[in-house]
Write an enzyme that holds these catalytic residues in place. Structure first.
Site, PDB file in Angstrom:
ATOM      1  N   HIS A 132      29.455  93.394  70.987  1.00 29.13           N
ATOM      2  CA  HIS A 132      28.917  92.063  71.294  1.00 29.13           C
ATOM      3  C   HIS A 132      30.028  91.073  71.028  1.00 29.13           C
ATOM      4  CE1 HIS A 132      26.376  88.419  70.986  1.00 29.13           C
ATOM      5  NE2 HIS A 132      27.202  88.103  70.007  1.00 29.13           N
ATOM      6  N   PHE A 176      14.081  92.778  77.820  1.00 27.68           N
ATOM      7  CA  PHE A 176      14.879  93.762  77.075  1.00 27.68           C
ATOM      8  C   PHE A 176      14.935  93.484  75.575  1.00 27.68           C
ATOM      9  CE2 PHE A 176      17.864  90.510  78.645  1.00 27.68           C
ATOM     10  CZ  PHE A 176      18.466  90.116  77.460  1.00 27.68           C
ATOM     11  N   THR A 196      29.373  93.699  80.828  1.00 25.83           N
ATOM     12  CA  THR A 196      28.253  94.182  80.012  1.00 25.83           C
ATOM     13  C   THR A 196      27.874  95.610  80.382  1.00 25.83           C
ATOM     14  OG1 THR A 196      27.436  91.921  79.855  1.00 25.83           O
ATOM     15  CG2 THR A 196      25.887  93.659  79.290  1.00 25.83           C
ATOM     16  N   LYS A 214      28.781  97.716  67.866  1.00 20.66           N
ATOM     17  CA  LYS A 214      27.374  98.121  67.832  1.00 20.66           C
ATOM     18  C   LYS A 214      27.201  99.555  67.321  1.00 20.66           C
ATOM     19  CE  LYS A 214      25.942  94.939  71.484  1.00 20.66           C
ATOM     20  NZ  LYS A 214      25.291  94.832  72.807  1.00 20.66           N
ATOM     21  N   ASN A 273      26.265  99.429  74.750  1.00 16.44           N
ATOM     22  CA  ASN A 273      27.514  98.990  75.374  1.00 16.44           C
ATOM     23  C   ASN A 273      28.622  98.626  74.380  1.00 16.44           C
ATOM     24  OD1 ASN A 273      26.590  96.513  74.496  1.00 16.44           O
ATOM     25  ND2 ASN A 273      26.524  95.568  76.521  1.00 16.44           N
ATOM     26  N   ARG A 306      36.268  88.444  75.193  1.00 18.52           N
ATOM     27  CA  ARG A 306      35.397  88.819  76.309  1.00 18.52           C
ATOM     28  C   ARG A 306      36.179  89.645  77.340  1.00 18.52           C
ATOM     29  NH1 ARG A 306      30.553  87.386  75.691  1.00 18.52           N
ATOM     30  NH2 ARG A 306      29.902  87.572  77.868  1.00 18.52           N
ATOM     31  N   ARG A 314      34.378  98.413  76.680  1.00 16.35           N
ATOM     32  CA  ARG A 314      33.137  98.997  77.206  1.00 16.35           C
ATOM     33  C   ARG A 314      33.410 100.141  78.179  1.00 16.35           C
ATOM     34  NH1 ARG A 314      30.245  93.182  77.446  1.00 16.35           N
ATOM     35  NH2 ARG A 314      29.122  93.319  75.455  1.00 16.35           N
TER      36      ARG A 314
END
Length: 141
Positions: free
Chosen positions: A117, A59, A93, A11, A114, A87, A104
């Site tokens: 994705h 959100f 998250t 991100k 964070n 993951r 993260r």
């Protein structure tokens, strides 16, 4: 064990921190291969389409605004149990709840910014990979 593909997005916050290489090293260290990759700056329409599943969530607007705030690095990952493996690498998250040593925990600032994705299931992975890499733009190796 199943050979799978999953989508990963680094991100805008993590791209701005210049940690793409460190994140890629974690993918590869976990046995995931990067089979497609590109840096893009999402348009509002692209971000809204990609995150359409969240359209009714409170959100949604903030998520879209964040995802168009700067360039992102998008990659398709391939490997044994790639979805779960990615993951696990990402962590929770909320980076405050993410296990030490996860992407993260190490690179994210907040539940919104964070860092990454990742697809959450085989069905969403197929849709998400096709969204960014249509046709034959993926190269198993």
């Amino acid at each position: 064990m199943a050979l799978e593909r999953t989508l990963s997005i680094i991100k805008p916050d993590a791209v701005a921190k210049n940690v793409i290489g460190q994140i890629y090293a974690r993918f590869e260290g976990a046995g995931l291969k990067i089979v497609a990759a590109k840096m893009i700056h999402l348009s509002r329409a692209e971000a809204e389409q990609f995150y359409a599943v969240h359209k009714e969530r409170p959100f949604f607007k903030d998520l879209v605004d964040f995802m168009i705030s700067g360039p992102v690095m998008v990659q398709a990952l391939e490997g044994e149990n790639a979805i779960a493996k990615n993951r696990d690498l990402m962590g929770a998250t909320d980076p405050k709840k993410a296990e030490k040593g996860t992407i993260r925990a190490d690179f994210a600032d907040s539940i919104d910014a964070n860092a990454v994705h990742g697809s959450d299931a085989a069905e969403t992975a197929a849709v998400e990979v096709a969204f960014f890499f249509p046709g034959l733009n993926i190269y198993s190796r």
